[in-house]
Design an enzyme around this catalytic site. Structure first.
Site, short mmCIF file in Angstrom:
data_model
loop_
_atom_site.label_atom_id
_atom_site.label_comp_id
_atom_site.label_asym_id
_atom_site.label_seq_id
_atom_site.Cartn_x
_atom_site.Cartn_y
_atom_site.Cartn_z
N LEU A 1 0.81 -1.21 0.00
CA LEU A 1 0.00 0.00 0.00
C LEU A 1 0.85 1.27 0.00
O LEU A 1 0.54 2.24 -0.70
CB LEU A 1 -0.92 -0.02 1.23
CG LEU A 1 -1.91 1.12 1.34
CD1 LEU A 1 -2.85 1.18 0.13
CD2 LEU A 1 -2.73 0.99 2.62
N SER B 1 -6.73 1.08 9.87
CA SER B 1 -7.35 -0.14 9.33
C SER B 1 -8.79 -0.19 9.81
O SER B 1 -9.12 0.35 10.87
CB SER B 1 -6.62 -1.37 9.86
OG SER B 1 -7.36 -2.55 9.58
N TYR C 1 -3.06 -6.21 17.00
CA TYR C 1 -3.20 -5.43 15.77
C TYR C 1 -4.43 -4.53 15.86
O TYR C 1 -4.37 -3.33 15.58
CB TYR C 1 -3.32 -6.38 14.57
CG TYR C 1 -3.44 -5.66 13.24
CD1 TYR C 1 -2.30 -5.21 12.57
CD2 TYR C 1 -4.67 -5.43 12.65
CE1 TYR C 1 -2.40 -4.55 11.36
CE2 TYR C 1 -4.78 -4.77 11.43
CZ TYR C 1 -3.64 -4.34 10.78
OH TYR C 1 -3.74 -3.67 9.58
N LYS D 1 -4.50 -0.34 15.87
CA LYS D 1 -5.15 0.47 14.83
C LYS D 1 -6.24 1.36 15.42
O LYS D 1 -6.44 2.49 14.97
CB LYS D 1 -5.71 -0.44 13.73
CG LYS D 1 -4.62 -1.15 12.91
CD LYS D 1 -3.72 -0.14 12.20
CE LYS D 1 -2.68 -0.79 11.32
NZ LYS D 1 -1.85 0.17 10.57
N ILE E 1 -6.61 -6.07 1.81
CA ILE E 1 -5.95 -5.72 0.54
C ILE E 1 -5.04 -6.87 0.11
O ILE E 1 -4.42 -7.53 0.95
CB ILE E 1 -5.04 -4.47 0.70
CG1 ILE E 1 -5.70 -3.40 1.58
CG2 ILE E 1 -4.68 -3.89 -0.66
CD1 ILE E 1 -4.74 -2.28 1.98
N THR F 1 -1.95 -7.69 -0.57
CA THR F 1 -0.53 -7.31 -0.46
C THR F 1 0.21 -8.48 0.17
O THR F 1 -0.41 -9.46 0.59
CB THR F 1 -0.34 -6.07 0.45
OG1 THR F 1 -0.75 -6.42 1.77
CG2 THR F 1 -1.11 -4.86 -0.03
N1 LIG Z 1 -2.99 -5.52 3.68
C1 LIG Z 1 -4.13 -5.30 4.31
O1 LIG Z 1 -5.12 -6.05 4.20
C2 LIG Z 1 -4.27 -4.08 5.18
C3 LIG Z 1 -5.54 -3.74 5.62
C4 LIG Z 1 -5.72 -2.63 6.43
C5 LIG Z 1 -4.63 -1.86 6.78
N2 LIG Z 1 -3.41 -2.19 6.33
C6 LIG Z 1 -2.29 -1.35 6.74
O2 LIG Z 1 -1.65 -0.80 5.61
C7 LIG Z 1 -0.27 -0.59 5.89
C8 LIG Z 1 0.56 -1.23 4.79
O3 LIG Z 1 0.25 -2.61 4.74
P1 LIG Z 1 0.67 -3.56 3.54
O4 LIG Z 1 -0.42 -4.54 3.38
O5 LIG Z 1 1.14 -2.77 2.37
O6 LIG Z 1 1.89 -4.32 4.24
P2 LIG Z 1 3.28 -4.85 3.67
O7 LIG Z 1 3.77 -5.80 4.70
O8 LIG Z 1 3.16 -5.29 2.27
O9 LIG Z 1 4.18 -3.53 3.71
C9 LIG Z 1 4.54 -2.91 4.91
C10 LIG Z 1 5.86 -2.18 4.72
O10 LIG Z 1 6.18 -1.57 5.98
C11 LIG Z 1 7.55 -1.83 6.26
N3 LIG Z 1 7.79 -1.80 7.71
C12 LIG Z 1 7.35 -2.68 8.64
N4 LIG Z 1 7.81 -2.34 9.84
C13 LIG Z 1 8.55 -1.21 9.68
C14 LIG Z 1 9.30 -0.40 10.56
N5 LIG Z 1 9.39 -0.64 11.86
N6 LIG Z 1 9.95 0.69 10.04
C15 LIG Z 1 9.88 0.95 8.72
N7 LIG Z 1 9.19 0.21 7.83
C16 LIG Z 1 8.54 -0.87 8.31
C17 LIG Z 1 7.80 -3.21 5.67
O11 LIG Z 1 9.19 -3.44 5.48
C18 LIG Z 1 7.01 -3.13 4.38
O12 LIG Z 1 7.76 -2.59 3.32
C19 LIG Z 1 -0.03 -1.17 7.28
O13 LIG Z 1 -0.07 -0.14 8.24
C20 LIG Z 1 -1.21 -2.12 7.47
O14 LIG Z 1 -1.55 -2.30 8.82
C21 LIG Z 1 -3.19 -3.29 5.53
O1 LIG Z 2 -8.72 -5.48 8.67
C1 LIG Z 2 -7.96 -5.55 7.55
C2 LIG Z 2 -6.48 -5.78 7.88
O2 LIG Z 2 -5.97 -4.72 8.65
C3 LIG Z 2 -6.24 -7.11 8.48
O3 LIG Z 2 -6.70 -7.17 9.78
C4 LIG Z 2 -4.92 -7.70 8.42
O4 LIG Z 2 -4.34 -7.54 7.17
C5 LIG Z 2 -5.05 -9.18 8.76
O5 LIG Z 2 -3.89 -9.82 8.88
#
Ligand SMILES: NC(=O)c1ccc[n+]([C@@H]2O[C@H](COP(=O)([O-])OP(=O)(O)OC[C@H]3O[C@@H](n4cnc5c(N)ncnc54)[C@H](O)[C@@H]3O)[C@@H](O)[C@H]2O)c1
Ligand SMILES: OC[C@@H](O)C(O)[C@H](O)CO
Length: 265
Positions: A24, A156, A171, A175, A204, A206
């Site tokens: 993201l 989130s 988690y 959030k 998402i 990812t």
């Molecule tokens: N994927 C989902 O379903 C989802 C849903 C809701 C919210 N989110 C939020 O979106 C954001 C991005 O998620 P994503 O799915 O792209 O995850 P991802 O794991 O693909 O990417 C996360 C990135 O953050 C970096 N990171 C982790 N810890 C770190 C730290 N201490 N310092 C610097 N960088 C750090 C990782 O190296 C990685 O590049 C997160 O905050 C996640 O909680 C994701």
């Molecule tokens: O709620 C959507 C996300 O934040 C989710 O909880 C997470 O990616 C689950 O591992």
């Protein structure tokens, strides 16, 4: 270029996005640079951040844009000293910062009664304390330099609902707390023309949601999503640009949930 409302432009702005090596965060910075911004990729390793820089520059070139200035920074966002020195480096290299996106985050879970202390602490350190440290540094710099900054916190839907069937109390708590942190900063910094908002995604596609276990879980998740599918990372680009651009000039302290309808129930 097709015509678009001028208030969505990020021409000449400098954006810092944490966790922008992939997923993201990378999509959000891509949307910003395609809207005219320059940017800083902040992530855990220089190598991953640098690869992302190459990717983002190529995307801008492919879109026929002038090459944006994008630099890579290695930083653990949960380290107070690391955040401070990274911010100073970015300001030195770009001259200013206008936008901060606190996107770096980790996931994971365990039943609450067995949740290991170290894992709980790490979740809070990265998802909440890291968000606070970067926002605090930016806010202070903007107040001292009289700059109308914008913070976008990636929270989130898990801050508002409890996911099922996976158990992930740390988690979810991290959030929920970051969404409340967002509102607190928005109220404190509104007199300084600093806007603070949150983007709260549902599930998402990812790396955070890859693997056999996640495949199985996603079949369950889809049953709870009115739109009956997981989001693609690029489906958050529009909301992210809106929330940091002048198109949202009267919006602060808001959490925008983009979840395919999950939180309707
Ligand atoms: N994927 C989902 O379903 C989802 C849903 C809701 C919210 N989110 C939020 O979106 C954001 C991005 O998620 P994503 O799915 O792209 O995850 P991802 O794991 O693909 O990417 C996360 C990135 O953050 C970096 N990171 C982790 N810890 C770190 C730290 N201490 N310092 C610097 N960088 C750090 C990782 O190296 C990685 O590049 C997160 O905050 C996640 O909680 C994701
Ligand atoms: O709620 C959507 C996300 O934040 C989710 O909880 C997470 O990616 C689950 O591992």
């Amino acid at each position: 270029m097709p015509p678009t409302l001028p208030e969505f432009s990020l021409e000449g702005k400098v954006a810092v996005v944490t966790g922008a090596s992939q997923g993201l965060g990378q999509q959000i910075l891509n949307a910003f640079t395609l809207s005219g911004a320059h940017g800083a990729v902040v992530d855990l390793t220089q190598d991953s951040a640098q690869k992302s820089v190459q990717h983002l520059i190529q995307e801008a070139k492919d879109a026929g844009l002038q090459e944006p200035k994008i630099h890579a920074y290695e930083c653990d966002t949960s380290s107070e000293e690391g955040v401070k020195s990274t911010w100073d480096k970015i300001v030195k290299e770009f001259g200013r910062v206008d936008i901060l996106v606190t996107n770096a985050g980790i996931t994971g879970g365990a039943p609450a009664e067995d949740y290991p202390y170290e894992d709980f602490k790490k979740m809070i350190d990265v998802n909440l304390t890291g968000t606070f440290l970067f926002a605090r540094t930016a806010g202070k710099w903007w107040i001292n330099n009289k700059i109308d900054g914008r913070v976008l916190m990636v929270s989130s839907m898990s801050g508002s609902i409890v996911n099922r069937p996976q158990k992930q109390c740390a988690y979810n708590a991290s959030k929920a707390a970051s969404a409340q942190l967002m509102k607190s900063l928005a109220s404190e910094w509104a007199p300084h023309n600093i806007r603070v908002n949150a983007l709260s995604p549902g599930y998402i596609q990812t790396e955070a949601n890859e693997g056999e276990e996640m495949e199985k879980l996603s079949k369950e998740w889809i049953k709870d999503i009115p739109m009956a599918r997981i989001a693609k990372p690029e489906e958050f680009r529009g909301a992210a640009v809106w929330l940091v651009s002048d198109a949202s000039s009267y919006v602060t302290g808001s959490e925008i949930i983009v979840d395919g309808g999950y939180t309707i129930w």
